[in-house]
Design a protein around this motif. Structure first.
Motif, short mmCIF file in Angstrom:
data_model
loop_
_atom_site.label_atom_id
_atom_site.label_comp_id
_atom_site.label_asym_id
_atom_site.label_seq_id
_atom_site.Cartn_x
_atom_site.Cartn_y
_atom_site.Cartn_z
N VAL A 67 61.13 23.48 22.52
CA VAL A 67 59.99 23.28 21.63
C VAL A 67 59.87 21.81 21.26
CG1 VAL A 67 59.13 23.71 19.28
CG2 VAL A 67 59.89 25.63 20.70
N ASN A 68 60.98 21.19 20.93
CA ASN A 68 60.96 19.77 20.58
C ASN A 68 60.44 18.92 21.73
OD1 ASN A 68 61.49 17.59 18.75
ND2 ASN A 68 63.37 17.13 19.87
N GLU A 69 60.84 19.25 22.94
CA GLU A 69 60.37 18.49 24.11
C GLU A 69 58.88 18.70 24.35
OE1 GLU A 69 62.16 16.20 25.81
OE2 GLU A 69 63.65 16.58 24.25
N VAL A 70 58.40 19.93 24.14
CA VAL A 70 56.97 20.20 24.29
C VAL A 70 56.17 19.45 23.23
CG1 VAL A 70 55.17 21.97 24.16
CG2 VAL A 70 57.26 22.41 25.46
N LEU A 71 56.71 19.38 22.01
CA LEU A 71 56.03 18.63 20.95
C LEU A 71 55.95 17.15 21.29
CD1 LEU A 71 57.60 20.35 17.80
CD2 LEU A 71 55.35 20.77 18.81
N LYS A 72 57.00 16.61 21.90
CA LYS A 72 56.95 15.21 22.36
C LYS A 72 55.82 15.03 23.37
CE LYS A 72 61.95 14.31 22.03
NZ LYS A 72 63.16 14.00 22.84
N TRP A 73 55.70 15.99 24.27
CA TRP A 73 54.67 15.94 25.31
C TRP A 73 53.27 15.98 24.69
CZ3 TRP A 73 51.05 19.74 26.72
CH2 TRP A 73 50.34 19.49 27.90
N ILE A 74 53.09 16.80 23.65
CA ILE A 74 51.79 16.86 22.98
C ILE A 74 51.47 15.52 22.34
CG2 ILE A 74 50.52 17.93 21.07
CD1 ILE A 74 51.94 20.55 21.73
N GLU A 75 52.47 14.88 21.75
CA GLU A 75 52.26 13.52 21.20
C GLU A 75 51.76 12.59 22.30
OE1 GLU A 75 55.65 13.37 17.65
OE2 GLU A 75 56.13 12.64 19.66
N GLU A 76 52.34 12.69 23.48
CA GLU A 76 51.98 11.83 24.60
C GLU A 76 50.56 12.10 25.11
OE1 GLU A 76 56.65 11.75 26.09
OE2 GLU A 76 55.12 12.82 27.26
N GLN A 77 50.04 13.29 24.83
CA GLN A 77 48.67 13.64 25.23
C GLN A 77 47.63 13.16 24.22
OE1 GLN A 77 48.72 14.95 28.38
NE2 GLN A 77 50.90 14.67 27.95
N GLY A 78 48.09 12.49 23.16
CA GLY A 78 47.17 12.03 22.13
C GLY A 78 47.14 12.95 20.92
N GLY A 79 48.21 13.73 20.74
CA GLY A 79 48.26 14.64 19.60
C GLY A 79 47.25 15.76 19.73
N LEU A 80 46.92 16.39 18.61
CA LEU A 80 46.03 17.55 18.66
C LEU A 80 44.62 17.16 19.09
CD1 LEU A 80 47.05 19.85 15.68
CD2 LEU A 80 47.98 19.66 17.99
N ALA A 81 44.15 15.99 18.69
CA ALA A 81 42.82 15.56 19.10
C ALA A 81 42.75 15.40 20.62
CB ALA A 81 42.45 14.26 18.41
#
Length: 362
Positions: free
Chosen positions: A248-262
């Motif tokens: 989960v932590n690694e996936v959250l890092k990946w979401i940050e790399e995608q520009g967060g929720l926006a």
């Protein structure tokens, strides 16, 4: 590595390739410990740092809402169906539920077993192919909370906006669309989500909750089913699903790399538009199931002219490397689950395949 499948499974579902590769690289020796994270004590400093980091990273992605805590609990969303009424419904109260489909019904039935449950609104008259009008949602006068299922994976519907529950805590099962788009956490008293669709692998359920709601749970329910148990022990009362939390932590890092929720929302809406536009533009060869205003950007459900043609479609798709396109057994049809980690390239490939199938079979 052989070519990866076009993974449209509803859950467990696709994970970002970069996350899988990072996990692979440190699978045997995590942070030079000489051990995999699956082998080390959950009481040790290395695991606890990952555990705490995942909690903090999730809240950061949600804008660091004040007064909220993140819990990691086992048992899937199905255990939350029981934990919620057990912890919140006192004598003389009920839980109010908005009935939007299969998962909302399961939560409602569980609440009826545990305490009291009330239907605040329902779209059953539309075969659960639409979200009820927000103005039609009426919580009971004695409601302990108002419960919604933000996205129905089976029917393929999703709330475009969330209801205003006033002083009654709003609780949401966001298992299938959490972190797929921006939203205001402060609208909710509690959010829960099984990780296996947008957050990571199966094995852990994330609960985001106002601390004041769970500071004290009823003393007459089992210890492991009390929210305050998990709150007081930082979700370490018993052995956590450590590898799932790490992922989960690694996936959250990946979401940050995608520009967060926006950033992730823009990608998701683009993917969904590509697929829905192809369905709508097929001249009736493909037909969307959910009503237009309630369509999910996570689970695209559609039908064809006959069940036999749908079977041919699934078989032909599997031969081309497409996985998970058969609709849920309870409703039939076809479904493409296009969660965060499903890349745009997979949606384009599916659209091209659908066009080719129509040309050869139409």
């Amino acid at each position: 590595m052989s070519k990866r499948a076009y993974n449209f499974n509803a859950g467990p579902a696709a994970l970002p390739l970069t996350v899988l590769e990072r996990a692979q690289a440190e699978f045997v020796d995590f942070r030079e410990s000489g051990m995999s994270i699956m082998e080390m004590s959950h009481r040790g400093a290395i695991y606890e740092s990952v555990h705490n980091e995942a909690q903090e990273r999730l809240l950061s992605l949600l804008g660091n809402p004040q007064g909220y805590k993140v819990l990691f609990i086992q048992g899937g969303a199905s255990t939350q169906f029981a934990m919620i009424p057990m912890n919140f419904v006192s004598e003389g109260q009920v839980g109010s539920y908005v009935m939007t489909g299969s998962w909302a019904e399961k939560a409602f039935k569980e609440a009826k077993l545990v305490g009291g449950a009330h239907a605040a609104a329902s779209s059953e008259d539309k075969k659960f192919l639409a979200i009820p009008e927000l103005s039609s949602i009426k919580a009971a006068d004695n409601a302990a909370y108002l419960h919604i299922t933000s996205n129905e994976t089976i029917e393929g519907t999703q709330y475009a906006e969330y209801p205003d529950s006033g002083s009654i805590p709003l609780i949401a099962d966001m298992s299938s669309d959490i972190l797929s788009r921006s939203f205001d956490v402060n609208q909710f008293g509690l959010i829960y989500a099984g990780a296996q669709k947008n957050l990571g692998p199966s094995g852990v359920t994330v609960v985001i909750v106002k601390e004041e709601l769970i500071a004290k749970s009823p003393s007459n329910i089992p210890t492991i089913l009390r929210y305050d148990t998990h709150l007081k022990n930082n979700s370490l009362y018993n052995t956590p699903p450590s590898f799932s939390v790490y992922m989960v932590n690694e996936v959250l890092k990946w979401i940050e790399e995608q520009g967060g929720l926006a950033g992730i929302e823009a990608k998701n809406r683009d993917k969904a538009a590509l697929l829905y536009n192809h369905i709508d533009g097929s001249g009736g060869f493909y037909r969307g199931v959910a009503e237009a205003g309630s369509r999910s950007i996570m689970n695209v459900t559609f039908r064809m002219q006959s069940e036999e043609l749908e079977k041919q479609f699934v078989k032909a798709a599997e031969q081309e490397g497409f996985v998970g396109l058969k609709g849920h057994r309870s409703v039939g049809g076809l479904r493409a689950s296009i969660y965060n980690a499903v890349p745009h390239e997979s949606i384009k490939a599916l659209s091209d395949f659908m066009k080719h199938f129509q040309q050869t079979q139409g």
